[in-house]
Design an enzyme around this catalytic site. Structure first.
Site, mmCIF file in Angstrom:
data_model
loop_
_atom_site.group_PDB
_atom_site.id
_atom_site.type_symbol
_atom_site.label_atom_id
_atom_site.label_comp_id
_atom_site.label_asym_id
_atom_site.label_seq_id
_atom_site.Cartn_x
_atom_site.Cartn_y
_atom_site.Cartn_z
ATOM 1 N N SER A 111 0.450 -3.431 -0.642
ATOM 2 C CA SER A 111 1.166 -2.298 -1.426
ATOM 3 C C SER A 111 1.156 -2.514 -2.819
ATOM 4 O O SER A 111 1.511 -3.745 -3.094
ATOM 5 C CB SER A 111 2.453 -1.706 -1.085
ATOM 6 N N TYR B 229 -2.218 2.511 -6.518
ATOM 7 C CA TYR B 229 -1.823 3.814 -6.978
ATOM 8 C C TYR B 229 -2.467 3.878 -8.327
ATOM 9 O O TYR B 229 -2.345 2.762 -9.205
ATOM 10 C CB TYR B 229 -0.215 4.050 -7.235
ATOM 11 N N ASP C 209 -3.078 6.589 10.419
ATOM 12 C CA ASP C 209 -1.761 5.962 10.717
ATOM 13 C C ASP C 209 -0.876 7.243 10.741
ATOM 14 O O ASP C 209 -1.259 8.344 10.519
ATOM 15 C CB ASP C 209 -1.499 5.127 9.559
ATOM 16 N N ALA D 281 5.986 -0.705 0.904
ATOM 17 C CA ALA D 281 6.422 -1.244 -0.212
ATOM 18 C C ALA D 281 7.692 -2.305 0.032
ATOM 19 O O ALA D 281 8.244 -2.158 1.045
ATOM 20 C CB ALA D 281 6.941 -0.353 -1.310
ATOM 21 N N THR E 106 -4.331 5.282 -2.760
ATOM 22 C CA THR E 106 -3.527 6.263 -1.992
ATOM 23 C C THR E 106 -3.251 7.573 -2.866
ATOM 24 O O THR E 106 -3.333 7.705 -4.279
ATOM 25 C CB THR E 106 -1.888 5.929 -1.867
ATOM 26 N N LYS F 96 -6.877 6.869 1.043
ATOM 27 C CA LYS F 96 -5.670 7.063 1.966
ATOM 28 C C LYS F 96 -4.909 8.421 1.714
ATOM 29 O O LYS F 96 -4.431 8.387 0.371
ATOM 30 C CB LYS F 96 -4.876 5.838 2.092
ATOM 31 N N HIS G 9 1.337 9.835 4.925
ATOM 32 C CA HIS G 9 2.520 9.078 4.520
ATOM 33 C C HIS G 9 3.469 8.947 5.295
ATOM 34 O O HIS G 9 4.681 8.629 4.911
ATOM 35 C CB HIS G 9 2.850 9.368 3.047
ATOM 36 N N TYR H 86 15.945 4.418 3.631
ATOM 37 C CA TYR H 86 14.495 4.292 2.937
ATOM 38 C C TYR H 86 13.343 4.091 3.648
ATOM 39 O O TYR H 86 12.239 4.643 3.845
ATOM 40 C CB TYR H 86 14.751 3.168 1.861
HETATM 41 C C1 LIG Z 1 9.235 2.209 3.890
HETATM 42 C C2 LIG Z 1 7.630 2.652 3.712
HETATM 43 C C3 LIG Z 1 7.068 2.349 2.542
HETATM 44 C C4 LIG Z 1 5.806 2.776 2.238
HETATM 45 N N1 LIG Z 1 5.279 2.305 1.166
HETATM 46 C C5 LIG Z 1 3.761 2.781 0.720
HETATM 47 C C6 LIG Z 1 3.031 2.327 -0.275
HETATM 48 O O1 LIG Z 1 3.641 1.609 -1.080
HETATM 49 N N2 LIG Z 1 2.132 2.803 -0.460
HETATM 50 C C7 LIG Z 1 1.286 3.629 0.500
HETATM 51 O O2 LIG Z 1 0.120 3.803 0.325
HETATM 52 N N3 LIG Z 1 1.934 4.078 1.535
HETATM 53 C C8 LIG Z 1 3.205 3.681 1.704
HETATM 54 N N4 LIG Z 1 3.835 4.056 2.869
HETATM 55 C C9 LIG Z 1 3.044 4.827 3.783
HETATM 56 C C10 LIG Z 1 2.553 3.840 5.001
HETATM 57 O O3 LIG Z 1 1.359 3.299 4.364
HETATM 58 C C11 LIG Z 1 1.862 4.699 6.452
HETATM 59 O O4 LIG Z 1 0.894 5.726 5.675
HETATM 60 C C12 LIG Z 1 3.180 5.306 7.085
HETATM 61 O O5 LIG Z 1 4.148 4.440 7.012
HETATM 62 C C13 LIG Z 1 2.302 5.321 8.670
HETATM 63 O O6 LIG Z 1 3.203 5.945 9.415
HETATM 64 P P1 LIG Z 1 4.420 5.064 10.458
HETATM 65 O O7 LIG Z 1 5.504 4.691 9.633
HETATM 66 O O8 LIG Z 1 5.026 6.532 11.165
HETATM 67 O O9 LIG Z 1 3.564 4.157 11.083
HETATM 68 C C14 LIG Z 1 5.190 3.508 3.188
HETATM 69 C C15 LIG Z 1 5.966 3.873 4.538
HETATM 70 C C16 LIG Z 1 7.089 3.461 4.512
HETATM 71 C C17 LIG Z 1 7.949 3.709 5.921
#
Ligand SMILES: Cc1cc2nc3c(=O)[nH]c(=O)nc-3n(C[C@H](O)[C@H](O)[C@H](O)COP(=O)(O)O)c2cc1C
Length: 346
Positions: free
Chosen positions: A107, A129, A276, A80, A155, A221, A245, A25
């Site tokens: 989140s 969201y 990011d 999350a 997002t 985002k 993402h 995950y």
């Molecule tokens: C396990 C996990 C959960 C995530 N949950 C959310 C979330 O709830 N909302 C959201 O906008 N982005 C979510 N993201 C995306 C992150 O905000 C971010 O865009 C991304 O992890 C950046 O890339 P990196 O992991 O290479 O640093 C999630 C990413 C991961 C890895």
């Protein structure tokens, strides 16, 4: 974890500790994971053009986001379900961010409530969201305002969930959503929750609606083109967050770092730009800043550090990123953040 020297040390340690389903995950991306890998690879392909003889004896890493001071132009991206990684969950990462003087983005899908996270203090933004239930969405906004969150991060790259094949094989871990307890079924999988909580019908009209519900500044985002960045500003966004993402949604997107210049040029100073995706070194942060981002956010590295040692782990990871950034800026001949220029990156 004894003496972590870089963020990969946390990753190695966390990989050995996490349950395979949770690890899938955390690490997985959509389909062939082209974008997932490209995010990191694109940073590694960048080459630098330093300037010399510029007195770098007192590096100044301070900056601002949306008018608020930050100690380092780095932030914690919304991810999350932190309880999967450490018992202290989001509170640990939020406290580490507060101590480091950097923004923490909570989140919608956090495992503890946004009010509990607020106990950490510090500069906090709320990721949102837009859900099928608009009343619930508006209630979340009001709760975020009441709990002292200073911006909404909406997002927009997730009208539906990407096909993450590691999760499809192993099943995504059972989750609980403390912010949504009036509707979420305890222990629901992410895929099932997403079908109810994410609204595939949303359009720019819904951004206008959201704006009418609050005076909080908002950030969009998941923008990957100059065209959408311009629309974001026309619809009132104070900042645009370049993100794919972490490669978890649409695959075959370019690396985020390769879209920053297009977005910066399209906005021409009308809004702040964040990025990011694949940031693993302070040097990557310097590259993002040089290309015009105002703040650079970390996703997975924070979760690895959280797994290793909760708040202390995240604090240690943030110290390493800060030290690497200070070192990179000195060697680039950029004593202040504003001295980082696009011409330094090829
Ligand atoms: C396990 C996990 C959960 C995530 N949950 C959310 C979330 O709830 N909302 C959201 O906008 N982005 C979510 N993201 C995306 C992150 O905000 C971010 O865009 C991304 O992890 C950046 O890339 P990196 O992991 O290479 O640093 C999630 C990413 C991961 C890895």
């Amino acid at each position: 974890l004894d003496n972590p020297v870089n963020l990969y040390d946390f990753q190695t340690h966390a990989r050995a500790r996490l349950d395979p389903q949770v690890l899938a995950y955390l690490e997985g991306g959509a389909l062939d994971e082209v974008t997932l890998h490209e995010n990191e690879q694109a940073f590694l392909r960048k080459r630098l053009r330093p300037r010399v003889l510029r007195d770098v004896s007192t590096p100044d890493l301070t900056s601002t986001v949306l008018g608020r001071s930050i100690a380092v132009p780095v932030g914690i991206a919304p991810t999350a379900q932190h309880h999967l990684f450490h018992a202290d969950a989001e509170l640990a990462a939020a406290r580490a961010a507060a101590s480091a003087g950097i923004p923490f983005v909570g989140s919608t899908m956090s495992s503890i409530s946004l009010e509990e996270i607020a106990q950490a203090g510090g500069l906090r933004w709320m990721q949102l969201y837009i859900q099928q239930d608009r009343v619930l969405t508006e209630k979340l906004v009001q709760r975020a305002v009441a709990a002292g969150y200073k911006a909404l991060v909406v997002t927009v790259d997730t009208p539906v969930l990407g096909r993450r094949e590691r999760d499809l094989r192993l099943g995504s871990p059972r989750q609980t959503y403390a912010n949504l307890d009036d509707i979420s079924a305890e222990g629901e999988t992410l895929a099932d929750a997403a079908k109810r909580l994410i609204d595939p019908r949303i359009t720019w009209d819904d951004i206008d609606w959201l704006r009418s519900t609050t005076s909080l500044p908002f950030v969009l985002k998941g923008i990957m083109t100059g065209a959408d960045a311009s629309l974001a500003v026309e619809h009132g966004a104070a900042a645009v967050w370049v993100s794919n993402h972490g490669g978890r949604q649409l695959d075959r997107l370019p690396a985020t770092i390769d879209m920053v210049a297009e977005v910066v040029d399209a906005l021409a100073g009308r809004a702040e730009v964040y990025v990011d995706g694949g940031v693993r070194r302070g040097l990557d942060v310097a590259i993002g800043l040089a290309l015009g981002a105002r703040c650079v956010f970390l996703g997975r590295p924070i979760l690895y550090a959280l797994t290793c040692d909760g708040e202390r782990g995240v604090a240690a990871a943030l110290r390493i990123i800060e030290a690497e950034l200070a070192n990179a800026m000195a060697l680039l001949g950029a004593p202040r953040v504003a001295d980082l220029e696009r011409s330094m990156v090829v």
